[in-house]
Motif scaffolding. Sequence first.
Motif, PDB file in Angstrom:
ATOM      1  N   UNK A  19      -3.088   2.826  13.940  1.00  0.00           N
ATOM      2  CA  UNK A  19      -3.787   1.966  12.982  1.00  0.00           C
ATOM      3  C   UNK A  19      -3.887   2.650  11.621  1.00  0.00           C
ATOM      4  N   UNK A  20      -4.158   3.941  11.625  1.00  0.00           N
ATOM      5  CA  UNK A  20      -4.232   4.683  10.369  1.00  0.00           C
ATOM      6  C   UNK A  20      -2.869   4.729   9.688  1.00  0.00           C
ATOM      7  N   UNK A  21      -1.822   4.965  10.470  1.00  0.00           N
ATOM      8  CA  UNK A  21      -0.473   4.988   9.909  1.00  0.00           C
ATOM      9  C   UNK A  21      -0.117   3.631   9.308  1.00  0.00           C
ATOM     10  N   UNK A  22      -0.411   2.569  10.030  1.00  0.00           N
ATOM     11  CA  UNK A  22      -0.097   1.217   9.541  1.00  0.00           C
ATOM     12  C   UNK A  22      -0.845   0.926   8.240  1.00  0.00           C
ATOM     13  N   UNK A  23      -2.099   1.354   8.167  1.00  0.00           N
ATOM     14  CA  UNK A  23      -2.907   1.145   6.974  1.00  0.00           C
ATOM     15  C   UNK A  23      -2.285   1.851   5.767  1.00  0.00           C
ATOM     16  N   UNK A  24      -1.934   3.117   5.924  1.00  0.00           N
ATOM     17  CA  UNK A  24      -1.371   3.861   4.801  1.00  0.00           C
ATOM     18  C   UNK A  24       0.044   3.394   4.459  1.00  0.00           C
ATOM     19  N   UNK A  25       0.792   2.973   5.460  1.00  0.00           N
ATOM     20  CA  UNK A  25       2.119   2.409   5.161  1.00  0.00           C
ATOM     21  C   UNK A  25       2.002   1.157   4.301  1.00  0.00           C
ATOM     22  N   UNK A  26       1.008   0.326   4.610  1.00  0.00           N
ATOM     23  CA  UNK A  26       0.796  -0.902   3.836  1.00  0.00           C
ATOM     24  C   UNK A  26       0.392  -0.570   2.404  1.00  0.00           C
ATOM     25  N   UNK A  27      -0.511   0.390   2.245  1.00  0.00           N
ATOM     26  CA  UNK A  27      -0.915   0.800   0.897  1.00  0.00           C
ATOM     27  C   UNK A  27       0.267   1.364   0.118  1.00  0.00           C
ATOM     28  N   UNK A  28       1.128   2.090   0.799  1.00  0.00           N
ATOM     29  CA  UNK A  28       2.294   2.664   0.129  1.00  0.00           C
ATOM     30  C   UNK A  28       3.251   1.577  -0.340  1.00  0.00           C
ATOM     31  N   UNK A  29       3.419   0.548   0.459  1.00  0.00           N
ATOM     32  CA  UNK A  29       4.283  -0.563   0.059  1.00  0.00           C
ATOM     33  C   UNK A  29       3.707  -1.297  -1.147  1.00  0.00           C
ATOM     34  N   UNK A  30       2.398  -1.391  -1.230  1.00  0.00           N
ATOM     35  CA  UNK A  30       1.750  -2.077  -2.347  1.00  0.00           C
ATOM     36  C   UNK A  30       1.798  -1.261  -3.638  1.00  0.00           C
ATOM     37  N   UNK A  31       1.782   0.050  -3.510  1.00  0.00           N
ATOM     38  CA  UNK A  31       1.560   0.904  -4.678  1.00  0.00           C
ATOM     39  C   UNK A  31       2.714   1.822  -5.061  1.00  0.00           C
TER      40      UNK A  31
END
Length: 231
Positions: free
Chosen positions: A194-206
């Motif tokens: 869940x933590x990995x998915x969260x940071x992956x999503x933020x990375x795609x956004x930013x």
Amino acid sequence: MEKFNDIYQRAVSRKGSEEMLQALLSNPLDDADIAKMHDDLWLEEFTRKVFQSGFYWSVINNKWAGFRDVFWDFSVEKLLMMPPDMLEQKASDERIVRNFKKVQTIPENAYMIHEVAEKHGSFSQFIADWPTDNIIGLWAYLKKHGARLGGNTGPYALRALGKDTFLLSRDVEAYLRAHELIDGGLQTKKSLQAAQDFFNELQQQSGYSLQALSQLVAYGVGDNRVGVATR
């Protein structure tokens, strides 16, 4: 789940300005630079983080010159040839923190580094090639094949030597729990994914690194220590 801009703007507000926030952020090394590192550096940093766990970091850092003298500058090649009785002698040397169980991790992690290097050309190349969108997979590898590199020890060593990784610091954990992104144990497969998915999503956004993103999350919660003066 919050969007990147929400997290960023909260951190800007807490740190006083975008300039002050940007001064606090840091980025990892390029993969090409990591691949050029000598493998001995990894053994040294793994050992430092193993000994720092449960101790005041300043105590370990103050003795680090002694550690380097006792363990031949963490030469993987030399340490692999060291007889067991010599390890016991070194573990009692007053120049280091004398903890035999932690000292035992040094040849064990030297062996892991050697084995990986045999298969991948170098341990540094192995680390450089590992995809950051599955950095928790690298954490798991270090935990399984290394000695005492589970929990935050392995990730903190990776961060120290420039591999892009988020960290599950207290502030980051508090954020993930407050937003119900994780529950239960922090180190369970479910929570880590869940933590990995969260940071992956933020990375795609930013487009930000995992390192900068976990810093941003941490700067948006917890104690607000600014520590940067505007020039």
